[in-house]
Design a protein around this motif. Structure first.
Motif, PDB file in Angstrom:
ATOM      1  N   GLY A 171      11.016 -27.779 -26.148  1.00 59.21           N
ATOM      2  CA  GLY A 171       9.729 -27.878 -26.826  1.00 59.21           C
ATOM      3  C   GLY A 171       9.748 -28.787 -28.032  1.00 59.21           C
ATOM      4  N   GLY A 172      10.908 -29.379 -28.338  1.00 59.56           N
ATOM      5  CA  GLY A 172      11.004 -30.322 -29.441  1.00 59.56           C
ATOM      6  C   GLY A 172      11.257 -29.704 -30.795  1.00 59.56           C
ATOM      7  N   ASN A 173      11.539 -28.393 -30.863  1.00 56.63           N
ATOM      8  CA  ASN A 173      11.801 -27.721 -32.144  1.00 56.63           C
ATOM      9  C   ASN A 173      13.308 -27.710 -32.384  1.00 56.63           C
ATOM     10  OD1 ASN A 173      11.835 -26.101 -34.436  1.00 56.63           O
ATOM     11  ND2 ASN A 173      10.161 -24.812 -33.686  1.00 56.63           N
ATOM     12  N   PHE A 174      13.856 -28.841 -32.804  1.00 57.21           N
ATOM     13  CA  PHE A 174      15.302 -29.026 -32.861  1.00 57.21           C
ATOM     14  C   PHE A 174      15.962 -28.207 -33.973  1.00 57.21           C
ATOM     15  CE2 PHE A 174      14.925 -33.524 -30.849  1.00 57.21           C
ATOM     16  CZ  PHE A 174      14.584 -32.923 -29.643  1.00 57.21           C
ATOM     17  N   VAL A 179      19.522 -23.316 -35.396  1.00 53.10           N
ATOM     18  CA  VAL A 179      19.689 -22.012 -36.057  1.00 53.10           C
ATOM     19  C   VAL A 179      19.985 -20.929 -35.023  1.00 53.10           C
ATOM     20  CG1 VAL A 179      18.505 -20.233 -37.397  1.00 53.10           C
ATOM     21  CG2 VAL A 179      18.213 -22.653 -38.006  1.00 53.10           C
ATOM     22  N   VAL A 180      19.232 -20.917 -33.939  1.00 52.87           N
ATOM     23  CA  VAL A 180      19.396 -19.889 -32.902  1.00 52.87           C
ATOM     24  C   VAL A 180      20.760 -20.012 -32.238  1.00 52.87           C
ATOM     25  CG1 VAL A 180      18.525 -19.078 -30.678  1.00 52.87           C
ATOM     26  CG2 VAL A 180      16.924 -19.636 -32.509  1.00 52.87           C
ATOM     27  N   CYS A 197      28.569 -29.567 -25.863  1.00 55.31           N
ATOM     28  CA  CYS A 197      27.692 -30.405 -25.041  1.00 55.31           C
ATOM     29  C   CYS A 197      26.468 -30.853 -25.836  1.00 55.31           C
ATOM     30  CB  CYS A 197      27.278 -29.632 -23.795  1.00 55.31           C
ATOM     31  SG  CYS A 197      26.055 -30.466 -22.752  1.00 55.31           S
ATOM     32  N   LEU A 198      25.868 -29.936 -26.579  1.00 55.06           N
ATOM     33  CA  LEU A 198      24.650 -30.264 -27.333  1.00 55.06           C
ATOM     34  C   LEU A 198      24.948 -31.155 -28.537  1.00 55.06           C
ATOM     35  CD1 LEU A 198      22.706 -26.892 -27.138  1.00 55.06           C
ATOM     36  CD2 LEU A 198      22.053 -29.086 -26.119  1.00 55.06           C
ATOM     37  N   LEU A 199      26.089 -30.956 -29.169  1.00 58.65           N
ATOM     38  CA  LEU A 199      26.446 -31.833 -30.288  1.00 58.65           C
ATOM     39  C   LEU A 199      26.702 -33.258 -29.792  1.00 58.65           C
ATOM     40  CD1 LEU A 199      28.783 -29.450 -32.332  1.00 58.65           C
ATOM     41  CD2 LEU A 199      26.449 -30.159 -32.903  1.00 58.65           C
ATOM     42  N   VAL A 213      21.557 -30.664 -35.242  1.00 57.05           N
ATOM     43  CA  VAL A 213      22.903 -30.558 -35.801  1.00 57.05           C
ATOM     44  C   VAL A 213      22.859 -29.921 -37.180  1.00 57.05           C
ATOM     45  CG1 VAL A 213      24.965 -31.835 -36.483  1.00 57.05           C
ATOM     46  CG2 VAL A 213      23.660 -32.560 -34.472  1.00 57.05           C
ATOM     47  N   TRP A 214      21.914 -30.354 -38.038  1.00 59.66           N
ATOM     48  CA  TRP A 214      21.817 -29.773 -39.376  1.00 59.66           C
ATOM     49  C   TRP A 214      21.498 -28.290 -39.309  1.00 59.66           C
ATOM     50  CZ3 TRP A 214      24.576 -33.148 -40.884  1.00 59.66           C
ATOM     51  CH2 TRP A 214      24.281 -34.493 -41.039  1.00 59.66           C
ATOM     52  N   GLY A 215      20.594 -27.907 -38.423  1.00 61.72           N
ATOM     53  CA  GLY A 215      20.261 -26.489 -38.294  1.00 61.72           C
ATOM     54  C   GLY A 215      21.445 -25.661 -37.844  1.00 61.72           C
ATOM     55  N   PHE A 216      22.189 -26.201 -36.880  1.00 62.96           N
ATOM     56  CA  PHE A 216      23.356 -25.486 -36.349  1.00 62.96           C
ATOM     57  C   PHE A 216      24.457 -25.377 -37.398  1.00 62.96           C
ATOM     58  CE2 PHE A 216      27.505 -25.707 -34.137  1.00 62.96           C
ATOM     59  CZ  PHE A 216      27.451 -24.494 -33.463  1.00 62.96           C
TER      60      PHE A 216
END
Length: 410
Positions: A171-174, A179-180, A197-199, A213-216
């Motif tokens: 949905g584009g809410n990166f 965070v999740v 994989c996502l990084l 990346v910043w959220g994670f």
């Protein structure tokens, strides 16, 4: 399946425990985490300590384990989680555990249905209400999900968080997706591959995806920092707890190691990871709302179940999107060629076998004594270790549908 688990499998376990004097307490996988959270947050006790492990055993098994009794379980049920799992359980630590246990069971039921709906949305599959209901019933009536609900396993919570992360990405809410995903690292072994994989995927379009990346990273740092505040030096103790866990669980073998052998299994796992890394590299530029992106993550989750060093059926909650994707592409796969149809038939049989066997045992219970039916308790789980491999093979067959999209983004 519910009848099989409650009356055949658990019935056999109770009879076997009574015969051999095996201890049985609440047998809740949530209990060690809940007690560790309560003691740390309310009484400032170390959840990794031998003293607290002994108290966990009293609740989980009904008494402390005795190493002089050969019939006692080997699993010490220590607090083998990152300390920051206590923050997720903090709202429950003042409640009695029976109430927490009952509430968490229902939470997992609703969360599993929500996980299914999130994956259907991410896959852009809009089945009818009847089909959606059937999928929900089959999901809740699958052995891995039932085992997870019965044990109150946090793997089901992690599966829901991963589904939420992928839906947010689509949905584009990166930022919120990062965070999740960080919250899902309460079980690091289930999240490691999908996070890697996502990084890697984020580097494919850094200007647009850097917020993920910043959220994670920021959330993970906050969790680790807060954990260090409540228990200084927790990371070293967590590593020691993991090492001890692998030791008393016989090395905690993966699905491949169980099916083949430890040596060959590790070799096959390395090959699977190399192949997966190549896929992730080639699809790193795929938009988050593309079929190629979803297929990449679904394959990553299926490979995770195959190689993670714990061949527990409840981890197969991560296979749910893979099975949904294969069902969605079923007609396309069937139309490929004769070899593909044979592979689809064999793989489908392996996946459907637990339900077929459970139905057979339920029917047999109408005519045979419970003790006789319970002797066949293992039949529905015969194909359990083969199911992750079957899903990976079927997803690999779907590559022909992803290849045209891959050529546009690679």
């Amino acid at each position: 399946m519910w009848f099989y688990v409650q009356n055949v499998l658990i019935g056999h376990q109770r009879a076997d425990a009574a015969l051999h004097g095996t201890p049985r307490g609440n047998l809740s996988d949530l209990y060690p985490r809940w007690l560790g959270a309560r003691e740390l947050l309310l009484h400032h006790r170390n959840p990794y300590s031998p003293e607290l492990t002994r108290e966990i055993q009293i609740g989980y098994y009904g008494r402390p384990l005795d190493p002089t009794r050969p019939e006692d379980p080997t699993d010490q049920q220590g607090f083998a989680y990152p300390v920051y799992v206590v923050f997720l359980l903090a709202p429950t630590v003042t409640l009695p555990f029976p109430a927490v246990q009952a509430g968490f069971r229902w939470l997992l039921v609703f969360l599993t249905v929500a996980t299914l709906l999130l994956w259907l949305r991410t896959l852009r599959w809009r089945p009818s209400s009847a089909t959606t209901t059937a999928l929900a019933v089959l999901t809740l009536g699958s052995f891995p999900i039932l085992q997870g609900i019965k044990l109150q396993q946090l793997s089901l919570l992690v599966g829901g968080l991963i589904a939420g992360c992928v839906a947010l990405l689509a949905g584009g809410n990166f930022l919120l997706a990062g965070v999740v995903l960080a919250l899902a690292t309460i079980k690091p072994q289930l999240v490691l591959l999908v996070a890697a994989c996502l990084l890697l995927w984020a580097t494919g379009n850094w200007s647009r995806r850097k917020n993920f990346v910043w959220g994670f990273v920021a959330t993970l740092l906050i969790l680790c920092g807060a954990a260090e505040y409540v228990l200084p030096g927790w990371l070293g103790q967590f590593r020691e707890a993991i090492a001890a866990y692998r030791q008393y669980n016989g090395g905690a073998e993966s699905v491949l190691e169980v099916l083949v052998s430890p040596g060959w299994g590790r070799g096959l796992a390395a090959l699977a990871l190399l192949a997966l890394s190549r896929v992730c590299w080639r699809l790193r530029r795929s938009p988050s709302d593309s079929t190629a992106f979803v297929w990449m993550l679904v394959l990553t989750l299926a490979v995770t179940v195959m190689v993670v060093p714990k061949a527990a059926p409840y981890n197969q909650v991560l296979l749910l999107p893979g099975i949904l994707l294969v069902v969605q592409q079923g007609q396309v796969l069937w139309a490929e060629n004769r070899l593909t149809r044979i592979i689809v038939l064999i793989s489908s049989f392996l996946i459907l076998w637990p339900w077929l066997a459970a139905v057979s045992l339920t029917a047999a219970s109408l005519f045979l004594p419970a003790q006789s039916v319970q002797k066949a308790w293992a039949v529905p789980v015969y194909t359990s270790f083969a199911i992750p491999i079957a899903v990976v093979v079927l997803l690999s067959l779907c590559l022909s549908e992803v290849a045209p999209l891959e050529s546009k983004v690679s």
